[in-house]
Scaffold this motif. Structure first.
Motif, PDB file in Angstrom:
ATOM      1  N   ASP A  46       0.807  -1.210   0.000  1.00 34.16           N
ATOM      2  CA  ASP A  46       0.000   0.000   0.000  1.00 34.16           C
ATOM      3  C   ASP A  46       0.845   1.267   0.000  1.00 34.16           C
ATOM      4  O   ASP A  46       0.354   2.353   0.270  1.00 34.16           O
ATOM      5  N   LYS A  47       2.128   1.140  -0.303  1.00 34.19           N
ATOM      6  CA  LYS A  47       3.005   2.296  -0.365  1.00 34.19           C
ATOM      7  C   LYS A  47       3.782   2.267  -1.672  1.00 34.19           C
ATOM      8  O   LYS A  47       4.138   1.213  -2.181  1.00 34.19           O
ATOM      9  N   SER A  48       4.054   3.436  -2.218  1.00 36.97           N
ATOM     10  CA  SER A  48       4.892   3.516  -3.404  1.00 36.97           C
ATOM     11  C   SER A  48       6.351   3.391  -3.003  1.00 36.97           C
ATOM     12  O   SER A  48       6.719   3.634  -1.847  1.00 36.97           O
ATOM     13  N   GLY A  49       7.197   2.989  -3.963  1.00 38.83           N
ATOM     14  CA  GLY A  49       8.620   2.886  -3.679  1.00 38.83           C
ATOM     15  C   GLY A  49       9.196   4.213  -3.246  1.00 38.83           C
ATOM     16  O   GLY A  49      10.050   4.283  -2.359  1.00 38.83           O
ATOM     17  N   THR A  50       8.702   5.306  -3.852  1.00 45.76           N
ATOM     18  CA  THR A  50       9.184   6.634  -3.494  1.00 45.76           C
ATOM     19  C   THR A  50       8.844   6.963  -2.046  1.00 45.76           C
ATOM     20  O   THR A  50       9.667   7.508  -1.302  1.00 45.76           O
ATOM     21  N   GLN A  51       7.635   6.617  -1.628  1.00 44.70           N
ATOM     22  CA  GLN A  51       7.211   6.885  -0.256  1.00 44.70           C
ATOM     23  C   GLN A  51       8.039   6.072   0.735  1.00 44.70           C
ATOM     24  O   GLN A  51       8.467   6.591   1.771  1.00 44.70           O
ATOM     25  N   VAL A  52       8.280   4.809   0.413  1.00 46.62           N
ATOM     26  CA  VAL A  52       9.070   3.956   1.301  1.00 46.62           C
ATOM     27  C   VAL A  52      10.481   4.505   1.441  1.00 46.62           C
ATOM     28  O   VAL A  52      11.028   4.584   2.547  1.00 46.62           O
ATOM     29  N   ARG A  53      11.086   4.908   0.339  1.00 42.25           N
ATOM     30  CA  ARG A  53      12.457   5.409   0.392  1.00 42.25           C
ATOM     31  C   ARG A  53      12.532   6.717   1.178  1.00 42.25           C
ATOM     32  O   ARG A  53      13.535   7.001   1.833  1.00 42.25           O
ATOM     33  N   ARG A  54      11.451   7.501   1.140  1.00 39.46           N
ATOM     34  CA  ARG A  54      11.414   8.724   1.946  1.00 39.46           C
ATOM     35  C   ARG A  54      11.455   8.379   3.428  1.00 39.46           C
ATOM     36  O   ARG A  54      12.091   9.063   4.231  1.00 39.46           O
ATOM     37  N   GLU A  55      10.781   7.285   3.795  1.00 41.08           N
ATOM     38  CA  GLU A  55      10.751   6.858   5.191  1.00 41.08           C
ATOM     39  C   GLU A  55      12.084   6.257   5.627  1.00 41.08           C
ATOM     40  O   GLU A  55      12.342   6.114   6.826  1.00 41.08           O
ATOM     41  N   LEU A  56      12.929   5.909   4.666  1.00 34.73           N
ATOM     42  CA  LEU A  56      14.227   5.330   4.980  1.00 34.73           C
ATOM     43  C   LEU A  56      15.336   6.385   5.031  1.00 34.73           C
ATOM     44  O   LEU A  56      16.513   6.047   5.032  1.00 34.73           O
ATOM     45  N   GLN A  57      14.939   7.635   5.090  1.00 32.08           N
ATOM     46  CA  GLN A  57      15.916   8.708   5.250  1.00 32.08           C
ATOM     47  C   GLN A  57      16.187   8.939   6.735  1.00 32.08           C
ATOM     48  O   GLN A  57      15.291   8.807   7.567  1.00 32.08           O
ATOM     49  N   ALA A  68      25.355  -2.844  19.264  1.00 30.21           N
ATOM     50  CA  ALA A  68      25.518  -4.050  18.444  1.00 30.21           C
ATOM     51  C   ALA A  68      24.389  -4.173  17.426  1.00 30.21           C
ATOM     52  O   ALA A  68      24.586  -4.667  16.310  1.00 30.21           O
ATOM     53  N   VAL A  69      23.202  -3.720  17.805  1.00 29.12           N
ATOM     54  CA  VAL A  69      22.036  -3.805  16.918  1.00 29.12           C
ATOM     55  C   VAL A  69      22.139  -2.808  15.762  1.00 29.12           C
ATOM     56  O   VAL A  69      21.744  -3.106  14.636  1.00 29.12           O
ATOM     57  N   PHE A  70      22.671  -1.630  16.042  1.00 27.40           N
ATOM     58  CA  PHE A  70      22.679  -0.555  15.047  1.00 27.40           C
ATOM     59  C   PHE A  70      23.282  -0.949  13.695  1.00 27.40           C
ATOM     60  O   PHE A  70      22.648  -0.727  12.653  1.00 27.40           O
ATOM     61  N   PRO A  71      24.500  -1.514  13.635  1.00 26.90           N
ATOM     62  CA  PRO A  71      25.050  -1.856  12.320  1.00 26.90           C
ATOM     63  C   PRO A  71      24.254  -2.938  11.589  1.00 26.90           C
ATOM     64  O   PRO A  71      24.212  -2.958  10.357  1.00 26.90           O
ATOM     65  N   VAL A  72      23.602  -3.828  12.344  1.00 26.96           N
ATOM     66  CA  VAL A  72      22.745  -4.844  11.722  1.00 26.96           C
ATOM     67  C   VAL A  72      21.539  -4.168  11.091  1.00 26.96           C
ATOM     68  O   VAL A  72      21.175  -4.434   9.934  1.00 26.96           O
ATOM     69  N   MET A  73      20.909  -3.280  11.843  1.00 24.95           N
ATOM     70  CA  MET A  73      19.743  -2.562  11.346  1.00 24.95           C
ATOM     71  C   MET A  73      20.102  -1.714  10.140  1.00 24.95           C
ATOM     72  O   MET A  73      19.316  -1.621   9.174  1.00 24.95           O
ATOM     73  N   ARG A  74      21.272  -1.115  10.166  1.00 22.26           N
ATOM     74  CA  ARG A  74      21.670  -0.282   9.026  1.00 22.26           C
ATOM     75  C   ARG A  74      21.758  -1.120   7.753  1.00 22.26           C
ATOM     76  O   ARG A  74      21.332  -0.681   6.680  1.00 22.26           O
ATOM     77  N   GLN A  75      22.315  -2.311   7.865  1.00 24.10           N
ATOM     78  CA  GLN A  75      22.404  -3.167   6.683  1.00 24.10           C
ATOM     79  C   GLN A  75      21.024  -3.548   6.164  1.00 24.10           C
ATOM     80  O   GLN A  75      20.784  -3.568   4.947  1.00 24.10           O
ATOM     81  N   LEU A  76      20.116  -3.852   7.076  1.00 26.53           N
ATOM     82  CA  LEU A  76      18.760  -4.217   6.669  1.00 26.53           C
ATOM     83  C   LEU A  76      18.060  -3.034   6.002  1.00 26.53           C
ATOM     84  O   LEU A  76      17.371  -3.197   4.988  1.00 26.53           O
ATOM     85  N   HIS A  77      18.237  -1.850   6.553  1.00 28.98           N
ATOM     86  CA  HIS A  77      17.600  -0.675   5.969  1.00 28.98           C
ATOM     87  C   HIS A  77      18.212  -0.320   4.622  1.00 28.98           C
ATOM     88  O   HIS A  77      17.500   0.159   3.722  1.00 28.98           O
ATOM     89  N   GLU A  78      19.485  -0.543   4.468  1.00 27.77           N
ATOM     90  CA  GLU A  78      20.110  -0.305   3.165  1.00 27.77           C
ATOM     91  C   GLU A  78      19.510  -1.244   2.122  1.00 27.77           C
ATOM     92  O   GLU A  78      19.231  -0.836   0.983  1.00 27.77           O
ATOM     93  N   LEU A  79      19.287  -2.496   2.494  1.00 26.06           N
ATOM     94  CA  LEU A  79      18.653  -3.450   1.583  1.00 26.06           C
ATOM     95  C   LEU A  79      17.233  -3.006   1.239  1.00 26.06           C
ATOM     96  O   LEU A  79      16.804  -3.116   0.080  1.00 26.06           O
ATOM     97  N   LEU A  80      16.504  -2.495   2.227  1.00 25.87           N
ATOM     98  CA  LEU A  80      15.159  -1.991   1.966  1.00 25.87           C
ATOM     99  C   LEU A  80      15.193  -0.843   0.959  1.00 25.87           C
ATOM    100  O   LEU A  80      14.325  -0.724   0.087  1.00 25.87           O
ATOM    101  N   TRP A  81      16.204  -0.009   1.075  1.00 28.62           N
ATOM    102  CA  TRP A  81      16.357   1.132   0.156  1.00 28.62           C
ATOM    103  C   TRP A  81      16.526   0.630  -1.276  1.00 28.62           C
ATOM    104  O   TRP A  81      15.844   1.101  -2.198  1.00 28.62           O
ATOM    105  N   TYR A  82      17.406  -0.342  -1.462  1.00 27.35           N
ATOM    106  CA  TYR A  82      17.640  -0.868  -2.806  1.00 27.35           C
ATOM    107  C   TYR A  82      16.426  -1.615  -3.347  1.00 27.35           C
ATOM    108  O   TYR A  82      16.073  -1.503  -4.529  1.00 27.35           O
ATOM    109  N   LEU A  83      15.783  -2.380  -2.495  1.00 23.08           N
ATOM    110  CA  LEU A  83      14.596  -3.132  -2.923  1.00 23.08           C
ATOM    111  C   LEU A  83      13.465  -2.185  -3.313  1.00 23.08           C
ATOM    112  O   LEU A  83      12.748  -2.425  -4.293  1.00 23.08           O
ATOM    113  N   ALA A  84      13.301  -1.120  -2.545  1.00 25.36           N
ATOM    114  CA  ALA A  84      12.267  -0.136  -2.868  1.00 25.36           C
ATOM    115  C   ALA A  84      12.537   0.497  -4.227  1.00 25.36           C
ATOM    116  O   ALA A  84      11.613   0.715  -5.023  1.00 25.36           O
TER     117      ALA A  84
END
Length: 273
Positions: free
Chosen positions: A3-14, A103-119
């Motif tokens: 229910d979200k556009s790729g553009t909207q998702v990437r905005r949320e990943l800023q 310890a969680v932060f670098p893991v989360m960053r990698q996951l969010h980077e993947l979300l950015w590319y997938l979006a």
């Protein structure tokens, strides 16, 4: 994602630094170099960090030798860890959370980077054949980001990244297949300081290429795959990056360019160009 556009998702990943407990200023290490004026261990707060989690030299980072701070992008992982994973508890007020939070932060960053590319991949019409797989990968990655601290620190993020990367590579192939002519494959190439002025790199595979201080003035980089390419101090003056695949704002921020540099949609011209 449905229910979200790729553009909207990437905005949320800023990155939203106002809702983050300065995790990049504490959790990550850096060494004295052209990017950082000092050496700091992981888990040690940067000496420029103030009590309110703001940077005391934010407006002068480049002048003070902290250009690395100006190009770092957490893809929104900082506020996710601060406000969702740890529910607003900061590492200063609840010091018992510090080690786990860092310890969680670098893991989360990698996951969010993947979300950015997938979006981004989901906005590319030539990759329509793999959109269902991309959407499934996005939803799985997003689910992983909502795990608790123990789940996140125990995650085999490298294995997950490999699975997602296979889809991103297929996306890249489908997009670049529409570019006429023979495309150059310089994946992972050492192009540090290379003279690529005016080079025809349209639709090229530059994934993970080392383009540090390369001369890319007036180069044609339309529809080139630039995922993971190191563009630190690369000269993009007059270059055409229209339709560049998986190019991030942090890559542009690390490079040099001018008013004639043509950028992909969704990215902005860095203030220091």
């Amino acid at each position: 994602m449905s229910d979200k556009s790729g553009t909207q998702v990437r905005r949320e990943l800023q990155a939203d630094c106002g809702n983050c407990f300065a995790l990049c200023c504490v959790a990550l290490p850096f060494a004295a170099s052209s990017d950082f004026a000092i050496t700091k261990k992981a888990g040690d707060p940067c000496p420029n960090l103030k009590a309110d989690f703001r940077c005391g030299v934010h407006s002068e980072l480049r002048q003070r030798g902290f250009s690395g701070c100006t190009v770092f992008d957490c893809f929104g992982a900082g506020q996710k860890v601060s406000q969702v994973t740890f529910e607003g508890r900061d590492w200063r007020g609840t010091p018992g959370t510090a080690r786990q939070m860092f310890a969680v932060f670098p893991v989360m960053r990698q996951l969010h980077e993947l979300l950015w590319y997938l979006a981004e991949a989901l906005t590319l019409p030539p990759a329509r054949a793999v959109h269902d797989d991309l959407r499934e990968a996005f939803e799985e990655t997003e689910r992983l980001t909502l795990g608790g601290p123990e789940e996140l620190t125990g995650l085999d993020v490298a294995a997950h990244r490999d699975r997602v990367n296979a889809l991103l590579l297929r996306t890249s192939e489908l997009v670049r297949a529409g570019v006429p002519g023979r495309k150059k494959n310089r994946r992972g190439a050492d192009l540090i300081g290379a003279n690529l002025k005016g080079a025809d790199l349209r639709g090229a595979n530059l994934r993970g290429a080392y383009l540090i201080a390369a001369d890319l003035r007036n180069a044609d980089l339309r529809s080139a795959d630039l995922i993971g390419a190191d563009l630190r101090d690369a000269d993009l003056s007059g270059a055409d990056l229209t339709g560049g695949i998986f190019l991030t704002q942090s890559q542009l921020n690390a490079a040099r360019g001018d008013a004639a540099t043509r950028l992909p949609g969704g990215l902005v011209r860095p203030a220091h160009w």
